[in-house]
Design a protein around this motif. Sequence first.
Motif, short mmCIF file in Angstrom:
data_model
loop_
_atom_site.label_atom_id
_atom_site.label_comp_id
_atom_site.label_asym_id
_atom_site.label_seq_id
_atom_site.Cartn_x
_atom_site.Cartn_y
_atom_site.Cartn_z
N ARG A 38 0.83 -1.21 0.00
CA ARG A 38 0.00 0.00 0.00
C ARG A 38 0.86 1.25 0.00
O ARG A 38 0.61 2.19 -0.77
CB ARG A 38 -0.92 -0.03 1.23
CG ARG A 38 -1.84 1.16 1.37
CD ARG A 38 -2.79 0.98 2.52
NE ARG A 38 -2.12 0.92 3.80
CZ ARG A 38 -2.57 0.25 4.85
NH1 ARG A 38 -3.69 -0.44 4.77
NH2 ARG A 38 -1.92 0.24 5.99
N ILE A 115 -11.02 -2.56 0.10
CA ILE A 115 -11.90 -3.31 1.01
C ILE A 115 -13.17 -2.49 1.21
O ILE A 115 -13.10 -1.29 1.46
CB ILE A 115 -11.21 -3.49 2.38
CG1 ILE A 115 -9.91 -4.26 2.22
CG2 ILE A 115 -12.13 -4.21 3.36
CD1 ILE A 115 -9.06 -4.29 3.48
N ASP A 124 -13.10 9.04 -2.20
CA ASP A 124 -12.20 9.67 -1.22
C ASP A 124 -10.75 9.27 -1.48
O ASP A 124 -9.84 10.11 -1.47
CB ASP A 124 -12.56 9.22 0.21
CG ASP A 124 -13.79 9.93 0.75
OD1 ASP A 124 -14.29 9.51 1.81
OD2 ASP A 124 -14.26 10.89 0.09
N VAL A 125 -10.57 7.96 -1.68
CA VAL A 125 -9.21 7.44 -1.85
C VAL A 125 -8.58 8.04 -3.10
O VAL A 125 -7.41 8.47 -3.09
CB VAL A 125 -9.22 5.89 -1.92
CG1 VAL A 125 -7.89 5.34 -2.37
CG2 VAL A 125 -9.61 5.30 -0.57
N VAL A 128 -7.70 11.72 -2.38
CA VAL A 128 -6.52 11.87 -1.52
C VAL A 128 -5.26 11.50 -2.30
O VAL A 128 -4.23 12.20 -2.19
CB VAL A 128 -6.64 11.01 -0.24
CG1 VAL A 128 -5.34 11.04 0.55
CG2 VAL A 128 -7.79 11.50 0.62
N VAL A 148 -2.01 6.72 8.06
CA VAL A 148 -2.56 5.50 7.44
C VAL A 148 -2.02 4.26 8.15
O VAL A 148 -2.78 3.40 8.59
CB VAL A 148 -2.22 5.45 5.93
CG1 VAL A 148 -2.84 4.20 5.30
CG2 VAL A 148 -2.75 6.69 5.25
N ARG B 6 -10.93 11.53 7.81
CA ARG B 6 -11.72 10.38 7.36
C ARG B 6 -11.26 9.94 5.99
O ARG B 6 -11.06 8.76 5.71
CB ARG B 6 -13.22 10.75 7.34
CG ARG B 6 -14.12 9.54 7.06
CD ARG B 6 -15.46 9.96 6.46
NE ARG B 6 -15.30 10.32 5.04
CZ ARG B 6 -15.94 11.33 4.46
NH1 ARG B 6 -16.76 12.10 5.14
NH2 ARG B 6 -15.75 11.59 3.18
N LYS B 7 -11.02 10.92 5.12
CA LYS B 7 -10.61 10.59 3.75
C LYS B 7 -9.22 9.94 3.75
O LYS B 7 -8.97 8.97 3.03
CB LYS B 7 -10.57 11.86 2.90
CG LYS B 7 -11.96 12.40 2.58
CD LYS B 7 -11.90 13.61 1.66
CE LYS B 7 -13.31 14.12 1.40
NZ LYS B 7 -13.35 15.21 0.44
N ILE B 8 -8.34 10.46 4.58
CA ILE B 8 -6.98 9.88 4.64
C ILE B 8 -7.05 8.45 5.18
O ILE B 8 -6.40 7.55 4.67
CB ILE B 8 -6.05 10.75 5.51
CG1 ILE B 8 -5.84 12.12 4.86
CG2 ILE B 8 -4.70 10.06 5.69
CD1 ILE B 8 -5.07 13.11 5.73
N LYS B 9 -7.85 8.26 6.23
CA LYS B 9 -7.97 6.92 6.84
C LYS B 9 -8.50 5.90 5.84
O LYS B 9 -8.20 4.71 5.93
CB LYS B 9 -8.93 6.96 8.05
CG LYS B 9 -8.33 7.59 9.28
CD LYS B 9 -7.24 6.76 9.90
CE LYS B 9 -6.73 7.35 11.20
NZ LYS B 9 -5.48 6.75 11.63
N ASN B 10 -9.30 6.37 4.89
CA ASN B 10 -9.84 5.43 3.89
C ASN B 10 -8.74 4.80 3.04
O ASN B 10 -8.96 3.76 2.40
CB ASN B 10 -10.88 6.15 2.99
CG ASN B 10 -12.24 6.21 3.66
OD1 ASN B 10 -12.56 5.39 4.51
ND2 ASN B 10 -13.05 7.19 3.29
N LEU B 11 -7.58 5.42 3.03
CA LEU B 11 -6.45 4.81 2.30
C LEU B 11 -6.10 3.44 2.89
O LEU B 11 -5.49 2.61 2.20
CB LEU B 11 -5.22 5.72 2.35
CG LEU B 11 -5.32 7.09 1.66
CD1 LEU B 11 -4.02 7.86 1.83
CD2 LEU B 11 -5.63 6.95 0.18
N GLN B 12 -6.45 3.23 4.14
CA GLN B 12 -6.17 1.93 4.78
C GLN B 12 -6.87 0.78 4.07
O GLN B 12 -6.51 -0.38 4.25
CB GLN B 12 -6.62 1.96 6.26
CG GLN B 12 -5.74 2.79 7.13
CD GLN B 12 -6.27 2.92 8.55
OE1 GLN B 12 -7.45 2.67 8.82
NE2 GLN B 12 -5.41 3.34 9.47
N ARG B 13 -7.89 1.13 3.27
CA ARG B 13 -8.66 0.07 2.63
C ARG B 13 -8.00 -0.45 1.34
O ARG B 13 -8.51 -1.39 0.73
CB ARG B 13 -10.05 0.58 2.30
CG ARG B 13 -10.81 0.98 3.55
CD ARG B 13 -12.25 0.95 3.27
NE ARG B 13 -13.02 1.58 4.30
CZ ARG B 13 -14.32 1.36 4.48
NH1 ARG B 13 -14.95 0.56 3.68
NH2 ARG B 13 -14.95 1.98 5.44
#
Lengths: 186, 279
Positions: A38, A115, A124-125, A128, A148, B6-13
């Motif tokens: 990632r 996921i 969003d991803v 960003v 992250v 929230r948007k940054i955390k979504n990168l975890q997906r």
Amino acid sequence: MANLEIIDKEKELLSRVAAGDRDAFGQLYDFYAPKIFRFIRLKVGSQALAEDLSSESFLRIWEYLKEQEREIEESFRGLLYRVARNLIVDYYKRKSSQEILIDDDFKEFLEGHLIGDDLRVSEDVEEVHRALVKIKEEYQDVIIWYYVDELSVPEIAKIMDKSQGAVRVLIHRALKTLKDHLEEVE
Amino acid sequence: MDVIFRKIKNLQRIQPDASWLIRQRSFLLSEIYGDQKPIKERKAVLAFPFFDFSKIFRPAFAVAFTIIILVSSFATVGAISASQNSLPGDFLYQVKTVLEKTQLTFTHDSASRTRLSVKFANQRMDEFTQMIQKPEKKEDIQKTVKGFTQQMVAVQQEMNILKEKNSEKAAEVAKLVQAQTPVYEEALIKGDEKLGYVLPGEKQGLKDDINQALEELNKTKELTNELTKEETSPIQETENETGNTEEIIVPGEKTEQTESVSIQFENLQPTTEEVNKVE
């Protein structure tokens, strides 16, 4: 898993790796490979490249562990991120001109590699990522590591070979710069 | 700022290909350790009790054990856990479904089998919600819906068997299923709407499958309602004036039980003829 638990687990697995336990290295791989992938994928322009560099990171770290006669002084994951970051830097140095960092297929990549089912998450991803690749490398690194991958400031400081204070300032500036780029789009 | 976090955390997906993860793992471990299998693995295969397949009489067991050996020698827990996130069309999806069938083969208790069927239904629903993001994969979406329908039928069958053996446990399991059914219904309806929007002229077959799934879901809901009402209808016992115990059912909707109790009561009471005979 809390940071301390991760560090303890790492130590246990590393001592088993040192004793030749193949399964222990496999477990380290299982835990970190998705994260390293990632991290690299967010910084480079293609999935294939991210996969290659991820594999190379693990091979390199294995070589490093083999050579060490004494305990490594930093966390395994910190080392892994440092190796991954160095590989990215080396890769771009080898290229005669800078690769385009914003790749065309990131949106397509997300379709099979996210996921959850939420369209909003995918948007969003993408948003960003578009902003992230516009900011400088150091800022990208600290955003990904701190927000992250949830590394601690001391860990990031060790990876970057900076003081903890400097890392805090970097995180603050990185977030502001990213926010500015995100707000530009809106 | 919360929105940005929230948007940054979504990168975890973001996740890599499950099949790539497994391939690389095997490649790395073989590079690092060569072809030598560690002693632990060698022992595990030889010590496996059913290593000699000629001793296995049931074909289902032979298939299941072959799968277990193949899976355990092919990769470790990492592969199995990687397959859990796979979707129809993925390389590892077959591993996932085979593992599910194997789990069911080795589960004999009806309550556990029902719980497993619910777990697999959850998996199919999860796959459905992910697959509808890829409307071009219509056939794979249909697989998830049909898979879910099959699980609903399996849940009904197991609950009916359990009802005969142990109504209390059946009610307990029914409550678990009851908690899930609104979630399933919402996901199917929303999925249907979404697909109607993105595949306006193309989704008739899929619509039929979704309707079928909703039908089975309704049957499951009815069954769970029946089982949980049986359990929650309290029955009070009092002694009537003649000394016979009389079961009084507190008003509810349990007419069936009321009938059986009244028959029981009738059997206890002597008829007028019998009373006259004695006298």
